[in-house]
Design an enzyme around this catalytic site. Structure first.
Site, PDB file in Angstrom:
ATOM      1  N   ASP A 152    -135.575 -67.276   7.314  1.00  0.00           N
ATOM      2  CA  ASP A 152    -135.989 -65.926   6.929  1.00  0.00           C
ATOM      3  C   ASP A 152    -137.472 -65.747   7.234  1.00  0.00           C
ATOM      4  O   ASP A 152    -138.293 -66.636   6.976  1.00  0.00           O
ATOM      5  CB  ASP A 152    -135.713 -65.682   5.441  1.00  0.00           C
ATOM      6  N   ILE A 153    -137.805 -64.583   7.775  1.00  0.00           N
ATOM      7  CA  ILE A 153    -139.194 -64.312   8.168  1.00  0.00           C
ATOM      8  C   ILE A 153    -140.110 -64.144   6.945  1.00  0.00           C
ATOM      9  O   ILE A 153    -141.325 -64.296   7.049  1.00  0.00           O
ATOM     10  CB  ILE A 153    -139.240 -63.058   9.077  1.00  0.00           C
ATOM     11  N   ASN A 205    -126.802 -59.916  -0.855  1.00  0.00           N
ATOM     12  CA  ASN A 205    -127.155 -58.583  -1.348  1.00  0.00           C
ATOM     13  C   ASN A 205    -126.126 -57.602  -0.775  1.00  0.00           C
ATOM     14  O   ASN A 205    -125.825 -57.641   0.417  1.00  0.00           O
ATOM     15  CB  ASN A 205    -128.560 -58.211  -0.887  1.00  0.00           C
ATOM     16  N   HIS A 223    -128.171 -65.264   2.025  1.00  0.00           N
ATOM     17  CA  HIS A 223    -129.453 -65.957   1.899  1.00  0.00           C
ATOM     18  C   HIS A 223    -129.165 -67.324   1.278  1.00  0.00           C
ATOM     19  O   HIS A 223    -128.663 -67.385   0.150  1.00  0.00           O
ATOM     20  CB  HIS A 223    -130.397 -65.201   0.966  1.00  0.00           C
ATOM     21  N   VAL A 237    -130.461 -54.961   5.647  1.00  0.00           N
ATOM     22  CA  VAL A 237    -129.808 -55.127   6.954  1.00  0.00           C
ATOM     23  C   VAL A 237    -128.308 -55.069   6.713  1.00  0.00           C
ATOM     24  O   VAL A 237    -127.752 -55.940   6.014  1.00  0.00           O
ATOM     25  CB  VAL A 237    -130.218 -56.460   7.614  1.00  0.00           C
ATOM     26  N   HIS A 261    -124.657 -60.906   5.741  1.00  0.00           N
ATOM     27  CA  HIS A 261    -125.437 -62.135   5.807  1.00  0.00           C
ATOM     28  C   HIS A 261    -125.613 -62.697   4.408  1.00  0.00           C
ATOM     29  O   HIS A 261    -125.582 -61.961   3.422  1.00  0.00           O
ATOM     30  CB  HIS A 261    -126.817 -61.897   6.431  1.00  0.00           C
TER      31      HIS A 261
HETATM   32  P1  AMP Z   1    -131.384 -58.186   2.920  1.00  0.00           P
HETATM   33  O1  AMP Z   1    -132.584 -57.533   2.280  1.00  0.00           O
HETATM   34  O2  AMP Z   1    -130.478 -58.893   1.963  1.00  0.00           O
HETATM   35  O3  AMP Z   1    -130.629 -57.213   3.805  1.00  0.00           O
HETATM   36  O4  AMP Z   1    -131.937 -59.343   3.837  1.00  0.00           O
HETATM   37  C1  AMP Z   1    -132.518 -59.131   5.079  1.00  0.00           C
HETATM   38  C2  AMP Z   1    -133.409 -60.329   5.325  1.00  0.00           C
HETATM   39  O5  AMP Z   1    -133.676 -60.412   6.700  1.00  0.00           O
HETATM   40  C3  AMP Z   1    -134.755 -60.246   4.600  1.00  0.00           C
HETATM   41  O6  AMP Z   1    -134.898 -61.367   3.716  1.00  0.00           O
HETATM   42  C4  AMP Z   1    -135.772 -60.295   5.731  1.00  0.00           C
HETATM   43  O7  AMP Z   1    -136.937 -61.024   5.422  1.00  0.00           O
HETATM   44  C5  AMP Z   1    -134.967 -60.945   6.842  1.00  0.00           C
HETATM   45  N1  AMP Z   1    -135.431 -60.605   8.183  1.00  0.00           N
HETATM   46  C6  AMP Z   1    -135.681 -59.370   8.677  1.00  0.00           C
HETATM   47  N2  AMP Z   1    -136.099 -59.452   9.956  1.00  0.00           N
HETATM   48  C7  AMP Z   1    -136.110 -60.767  10.265  1.00  0.00           C
HETATM   49  C8  AMP Z   1    -136.455 -61.505  11.435  1.00  0.00           C
HETATM   50  N3  AMP Z   1    -136.883 -60.892  12.555  1.00  0.00           N
HETATM   51  N4  AMP Z   1    -136.339 -62.857  11.411  1.00  0.00           N
HETATM   52  C9  AMP Z   1    -135.923 -63.480  10.291  1.00  0.00           C
HETATM   53  N5  AMP Z   1    -135.576 -62.838   9.145  1.00  0.00           N
HETATM   54  C10 AMP Z   1    -135.675 -61.503   9.137  1.00  0.00           C
END
Ligand code: AMP
Length: 130
Positions: free
Chosen positions: A35-36, A91, A106, A100, A104
């Site tokens: 995760d970024i 989530n 976490h 997103v 997915h």
């Molecule tokens: P959610 O809020 O559950 O939809 O999770 C989306 C996750 O994607 C968040 O924890 C972000 O930090 C992660 N995320 C978004 N863009 C990137 C990226 N380019 N590389 C890695 N993680 C990302």
């Protein structure tokens, strides 16, 4: 565009190597990357290559085998990077923090004893996530 006419999600673009990410594990149908914006010492996003399912409820209904594969990949990563103990958070819905809409999980954990950080304790409250 995907075969369903959707714009590729950010995770599809990571899987296609259009956006850089630190990829941790891959199978024919699953991809996992760091995760970024990590919320725990080990924070890996595990997603499906298909963006057909917006959340875990849709995935469970549409392809339970793929959900099981995602969980299995999570357990494998936790066995390698942690001590095999972990949280798996899906989530589901905007109000829950989902940003997103491509299913997915976490994976949130503490590093295992063999990792540089070296702490194998989950520690009460140490994995607070949002
Ligand atoms: P959610 O809020 O559950 O939809 O999770 C989306 C996750 O994607 C968040 O924890 C972000 O930090 C992660 N995320 C978004 N863009 C990137 C990226 N380019 N590389 C890695 N993680 C990302």
């Amino acid at each position: 565009m995907t075969s369903t006419g959707q714009e590729p999600s950010i995770f599809s673009r990571i899987a296609a190597r259009e956006i850089p990410a630190t990829i941790v594990a891959e199978t024919d149908r699953i991809i996992a990357f760091e995760d970024i914006a990590p919320q725990a010492p080990v924070h890996v996003v595990i997603t499906t290559r298909t963006q057909q399912y917006r959340n875990v409820v849709e995935l469970a209904a549409g392809d339970p085998g793929l959900l099981a594969e995602l969980v299995s990949v999570a357990a494998g990563i936790a066995a390698e990077r942690s001590n095999g103990q972990f949280r798996l958070v899906f989530n589901t819905g905007e109000a829950s923090g989902q940003t997103v809409f491509h299913v997915h999980a976490h994976l949130l954990a503490q590093p295992g004893p063999g990792s540089p950080a070296g702490d194998d304790s989950l520690g009460e409250g140490s994995l607070a996530f949002r």
